[in-house]
Design a protein around this motif. Structure first.
Motif, PDB file in Angstrom:
ATOM      1  N   HIS A  79      51.399   0.918  31.842  1.00 50.63           N
ATOM      2  CA  HIS A  79      52.650   1.596  33.127  1.00 50.63           C
ATOM      3  C   HIS A  79      51.655   1.809  34.670  1.00 50.63           C
ATOM      4  O   HIS A  79      51.899   1.291  35.833  1.00 50.63           O
ATOM      5  CB  HIS A  79      52.880   1.967  32.582  1.00 50.63           C
ATOM      6  CG  HIS A  79      54.387   1.843  31.657  1.00 50.63           C
ATOM      7  ND1 HIS A  79      54.916   3.010  31.605  1.00 50.63           N
ATOM      8  CD2 HIS A  79      54.771   0.853  31.409  1.00 50.63           C
ATOM      9  CE1 HIS A  79      55.670   2.031  30.360  1.00 50.63           C
ATOM     10  NE2 HIS A  79      55.362   0.632  30.740  1.00 50.63           N
ATOM     11  N   ILE A  82      51.077  -1.257  36.896  1.00 51.49           N
ATOM     12  CA  ILE A  82      52.869  -1.466  37.976  1.00 51.49           C
ATOM     13  C   ILE A  82      52.349  -0.486  38.871  1.00 51.49           C
ATOM     14  O   ILE A  82      52.703  -0.779  40.025  1.00 51.49           O
ATOM     15  CB  ILE A  82      53.978  -1.711  36.796  1.00 51.49           C
ATOM     16  CG1 ILE A  82      53.450  -2.427  36.084  1.00 51.49           C
ATOM     17  CG2 ILE A  82      54.985  -2.111  37.825  1.00 51.49           C
ATOM     18  CD1 ILE A  82      54.284  -2.491  34.366  1.00 51.49           C
ATOM     19  N   MET A  83      52.613   0.683  38.923  1.00 46.03           N
ATOM     20  CA  MET A  83      53.371   2.103  39.659  1.00 46.03           C
ATOM     21  C   MET A  83      51.815   1.852  40.845  1.00 46.03           C
ATOM     22  O   MET A  83      52.128   1.575  41.624  1.00 46.03           O
ATOM     23  CB  MET A  83      52.477   3.272  39.543  1.00 46.03           C
ATOM     24  CG  MET A  83      53.594   3.544  38.244  1.00 46.03           C
ATOM     25  SD  MET A  83      52.955   5.145  37.713  1.00 46.03           S
ATOM     26  CE  MET A  83      52.810   5.213  35.767  1.00 46.03           C
ATOM     27  N   MET A 101      56.351  -8.447  35.446  1.00 45.26           N
ATOM     28  CA  MET A 101      56.870  -6.559  35.438  1.00 45.26           C
ATOM     29  C   MET A 101      57.809  -6.716  34.216  1.00 45.26           C
ATOM     30  O   MET A 101      57.802  -5.259  34.060  1.00 45.26           O
ATOM     31  CB  MET A 101      57.492  -6.199  37.212  1.00 45.26           C
ATOM     32  CG  MET A 101      57.719  -5.361  36.865  1.00 45.26           C
ATOM     33  SD  MET A 101      59.797  -4.463  36.798  1.00 45.26           S
ATOM     34  CE  MET A 101      60.418  -4.766  38.076  1.00 45.26           C
ATOM     35  N   ILE A 105      56.902  -3.644  31.804  1.00 47.65           N
ATOM     36  CA  ILE A 105      56.914  -2.513  31.175  1.00 47.65           C
ATOM     37  C   ILE A 105      57.270  -2.246  29.711  1.00 47.65           C
ATOM     38  O   ILE A 105      57.309  -1.098  29.129  1.00 47.65           O
ATOM     39  CB  ILE A 105      58.455  -2.241  32.481  1.00 47.65           C
ATOM     40  CG1 ILE A 105      58.022  -2.360  34.084  1.00 47.65           C
ATOM     41  CG2 ILE A 105      58.401  -0.995  32.211  1.00 47.65           C
ATOM     42  CD1 ILE A 105      59.275  -1.590  34.788  1.00 47.65           C
ATOM     43  N   THR A 150      52.147  12.730  38.234  1.00 52.95           N
ATOM     44  CA  THR A 150      52.457  12.636  38.847  1.00 52.95           C
ATOM     45  C   THR A 150      52.085  13.868  39.792  1.00 52.95           C
ATOM     46  O   THR A 150      52.463  14.054  41.258  1.00 52.95           O
ATOM     47  CB  THR A 150      53.924  13.252  38.627  1.00 52.95           C
ATOM     48  OG1 THR A 150      54.966  12.826  37.457  1.00 52.95           O
ATOM     49  CG2 THR A 150      55.315  13.455  39.792  1.00 52.95           C
ATOM     50  N   ILE A 153      49.651  11.320  41.971  1.00 51.46           N
ATOM     51  CA  ILE A 153      50.878   9.791  43.585  1.00 51.46           C
ATOM     52  C   ILE A 153      51.028  11.022  44.764  1.00 51.46           C
ATOM     53  O   ILE A 153      50.904  10.784  45.602  1.00 51.46           O
ATOM     54  CB  ILE A 153      52.876  10.267  42.561  1.00 51.46           C
ATOM     55  CG1 ILE A 153      52.175   8.892  41.741  1.00 51.46           C
ATOM     56  CG2 ILE A 153      52.923   9.267  43.603  1.00 51.46           C
ATOM     57  CD1 ILE A 153      53.271   8.308  40.873  1.00 51.46           C
TER      58      ILE A 153
ATOM     59  N   ILE B  82      65.338  -0.853  36.668  1.00 55.39           N
ATOM     60  CA  ILE B  82      63.775  -1.316  37.608  1.00 55.39           C
ATOM     61  C   ILE B  82      63.405  -2.929  37.423  1.00 55.39           C
ATOM     62  O   ILE B  82      63.106  -3.653  38.325  1.00 55.39           O
ATOM     63  CB  ILE B  82      62.461  -0.332  36.662  1.00 55.39           C
ATOM     64  CG1 ILE B  82      62.157   1.395  37.491  1.00 55.39           C
ATOM     65  CG2 ILE B  82      61.200  -1.058  37.668  1.00 55.39           C
ATOM     66  CD1 ILE B  82      61.546   1.781  37.064  1.00 55.39           C
ATOM     67  N   MET B 101      59.772   3.526  42.996  1.00 53.66           N
ATOM     68  CA  MET B 101      60.127   2.579  41.740  1.00 53.66           C
ATOM     69  C   MET B 101      58.479   3.560  40.361  1.00 53.66           C
ATOM     70  O   MET B 101      58.378   3.592  39.542  1.00 53.66           O
ATOM     71  CB  MET B 101      59.154   1.856  41.536  1.00 53.66           C
ATOM     72  CG  MET B 101      58.653   0.529  40.785  1.00 53.66           C
ATOM     73  SD  MET B 101      56.949   1.157  39.817  1.00 53.66           S
ATOM     74  CE  MET B 101      56.005  -0.151  40.967  1.00 53.66           C
ATOM     75  N   PRO B 102      56.991   4.428  41.415  1.00 49.52           N
ATOM     76  CA  PRO B 102      55.726   5.190  40.129  1.00 49.52           C
ATOM     77  C   PRO B 102      57.216   6.171  39.107  1.00 49.52           C
ATOM     78  O   PRO B 102      56.666   6.020  38.371  1.00 49.52           O
ATOM     79  CB  PRO B 102      54.894   5.261  41.204  1.00 49.52           C
ATOM     80  CG  PRO B 102      55.272   4.467  42.601  1.00 49.52           C
ATOM     81  CD  PRO B 102      56.186   3.994  42.981  1.00 49.52           C
ATOM     82  N   VAL B 103      57.305   6.740  40.163  1.00 52.31           N
ATOM     83  CA  VAL B 103      58.010   8.159  39.294  1.00 52.31           C
ATOM     84  C   VAL B 103      59.204   7.952  38.381  1.00 52.31           C
ATOM     85  O   VAL B 103      59.729   8.272  37.701  1.00 52.31           O
ATOM     86  CB  VAL B 103      58.799   8.900  40.239  1.00 52.31           C
ATOM     87  CG1 VAL B 103      59.523  10.368  40.271  1.00 52.31           C
ATOM     88  CG2 VAL B 103      58.041   9.245  41.178  1.00 52.31           C
ATOM     89  N   ILE B 105      59.161   4.891  36.405  1.00 50.97           N
ATOM     90  CA  ILE B 105      58.547   4.662  35.858  1.00 50.97           C
ATOM     91  C   ILE B 105      58.478   5.701  34.845  1.00 50.97           C
ATOM     92  O   ILE B 105      58.202   6.407  33.875  1.00 50.97           O
ATOM     93  CB  ILE B 105      57.128   3.760  36.290  1.00 50.97           C
ATOM     94  CG1 ILE B 105      58.255   2.371  35.856  1.00 50.97           C
ATOM     95  CG2 ILE B 105      56.198   2.852  34.147  1.00 50.97           C
ATOM     96  CD1 ILE B 105      56.617   1.392  36.809  1.00 50.97           C
TER      97      ILE B 105
END
Lengths: 327, 327
Positions: A79, A82-83, A101, A105, A150, A153, B82, B101-103, B105
């Motif tokens: 994951h 992907i992020m 993708m 996921i 998070t 990020i 997504i 998108m990241p948050v 997932i």
């Protein structure tokens, strides 16, 4: 600390893992086992097994937890890639690059569910109470990883340079929590509670922090021949990792200007990046980080001082390896 | 079957859910509770509660499982959106559109881990054996959903029209499995095993299939005023759902040409799509699907025929609602 030692210990985990990741549709299961088959150091399953043995348990008892932790670790990698839209890992295309993708996921999600299926399966010789304790420990760690991701990020998006405390809090959640769970689950698998779990959790937490900050150091000052990434890769990427935070805090105005010129600047020249790396090195950041890693290593060592035997020595060797490694 | 009945029953689940989705960083927890706060019929938690009550349990016993199932359901929605790059759900932007998108997932992953934290938490009044059985049932369902999703993706990519059997197998995994888990977890929460779990699983499986094929019918022939989607939306989208499979199998060469002209054709005119819808309607697909849904509904009814009482009647009303609904 030799890799062969880990490899030998976890070879049965690898076979068990492979048996837990067979199914249909084949594409999904191939995607889920793809990264596991293409590398990884297996630090976490090794730690589950050694934490089980250090309190008197055996490898067989630790098997389900060891496999589950490795599945969860790989779920986070799949994951993450992907992020971050990363294209390569372990020298091969990432799962979403290879399988697309959506299947990427789903492969991550599958690793997650198979991990919980594995530790809740009564056929793997645990009591219900052990099983439920494993589930609760692993689920809590997964929540921590999501929170840590998070925070990471948000840190990356923010225009501010985070404090050292904020940074350590983030890696405790993002990286350490799964090391904590590995050690705790080892002790739980041996039917140990409270005191042993607490001691081994402290070991895992501090080893995890040491692991991550050394990783960060390698990302900044690592030898490109070993890291297989360009010099000062994390500087160019603008990764707000501990070496950078420390350097910026310690730097003079002029030094800060040199570092910030290359930091997060994808068009910076090789010379500019090299200059930033040299400036960080001249500030003594390498030894400051190593000192910090050693502090955590010492807390970890102390936390298992009441134990004796082979597994203890192996965990201590792992700790030394983590602090002294160059990759 | 009235929605208010469900709403009233699940209001305590909603409060419990909200309490299980509080934490930091706030952005992550907001993203995880966003869809739950913006709608959803709560069919699954309702089924957990009623399945617990039908075997003699009470609502409080079912609470952890009810919340966990709803979290897992929402986890699948967040990740689905997504994968499909969908922009709207429940009349609001999807989670990844709203939070990135990241948050998105991570919010899905968090719902997953919080679901397992919730059912493994000993404070919610279960024995270890019940807790572990819940975990194992829910984890298996998550694996099934991942497999079903992959089958769906493969079906969409393939140039072939799948058989009815292949299609039913796919929706059994993708949709029914979480209904099966809901009913099974209700019985498990009341400390019932084997026979009760089996009966209620059969109920959930057949209700789930009926639910999905009626959903598919609405996607093809549904009234745009109610569905809030254009006429024949699923035809234009090229969704290989049961009404389409049945229609293509039953159609003459000429009729098939009309259907395939609009099928998966985003540039098809409104008239062309309308013509395809009329052709499908004229083939009697609506009554064929409703007949099939009724067959599954009858199997579901039979599976709980040994029970008595209010919860049984409520599950039977739910079944009627699922088959007769227009949305």
């Amino acid at each position: 600390m030799k890799f062969e030692n880990i490899t030998k210990t976890v070879s049965t985990v690898d076979s068990f893992l492979a048996s837990r990741l067979r199914g249909e549709p084949r594409e999904l299961y191939s995607a889920a086992s793809y990264l596991i088959e293409h590398g990884g150091k297996r630090l976490r399953p090794y730690m589950v097994i050694k934490s089980c043995q250090i309190v008197g348990g055996n490898k067989k008892q630790a098997m389900a937890a060891a496999a589950a932790v490795e599945m969860v670790h790989n779920f986070t990698l799949v994951h993450d890639d992907i992020m971050d839209n990363d294209e390569m890992r372990h020298g091969v295309p990432t799962v979403h690059m290879r399988f697309g993708m959506p299947v990427g996921i789903l492969a991550g999600d599958l690793l997650f569910s198979r991990a919980f299926e594995t530790i809740s399966n009564p056929y793997f010789g645990k009591t219900a109470s052990i099983g439920l304790n494993l589930v609760s420990t692993l689920a809590k760690a997964c929540t921590d990883v999501c929170e840590g991701q998070t925070l990471d990020i948000n840190m990356a998006k923010s225009s501010k340079i985070p404090s050292e405390d904020q940074y350590i809090k983030m890696i405790e959640k993002k990286t350490s929590s799964l090391f904590v769970a590995s050690c705790a689950m080892g002790a739980i698998s041996a039917d140990k509670n409270d005191a042993d779990v607490k001691r081994l959790s402290t070991f895992g937490r501090n080893l995890g922090i040491a692991f991550q900050i050394i990783d960060d150091l390698i990302g900044v000052t690592g030898d490109p021949k070993i890291t297989k990434k360009p010099v000062g890769n994390d500087i160019r990427e603008g990764k707000k990792s501990l070496p950078i935070l420390m350097a910026i805090k310690k730097a003079s105005k002029q030094e800060r200007r040199i570092i910030l010129k290359a930091f997060g600047n994808h068009t910076a020249s090789k010379t500019e990046v090299q200059k930033a790396v040299s400036t960080i090195a001249a500030l003594g950041i390498e030894s400051a980080i190593k000192h910090k890693a050693l502090q955590h290593s010492n807390v970890a060592k102390k936390s298992i001082s009441t134990y004796n035997g082979t597994a203890k020595n192996e965990l201590l060797s792992l700790l030394d390896f983590v602090v002294e490694r160059s990759l």
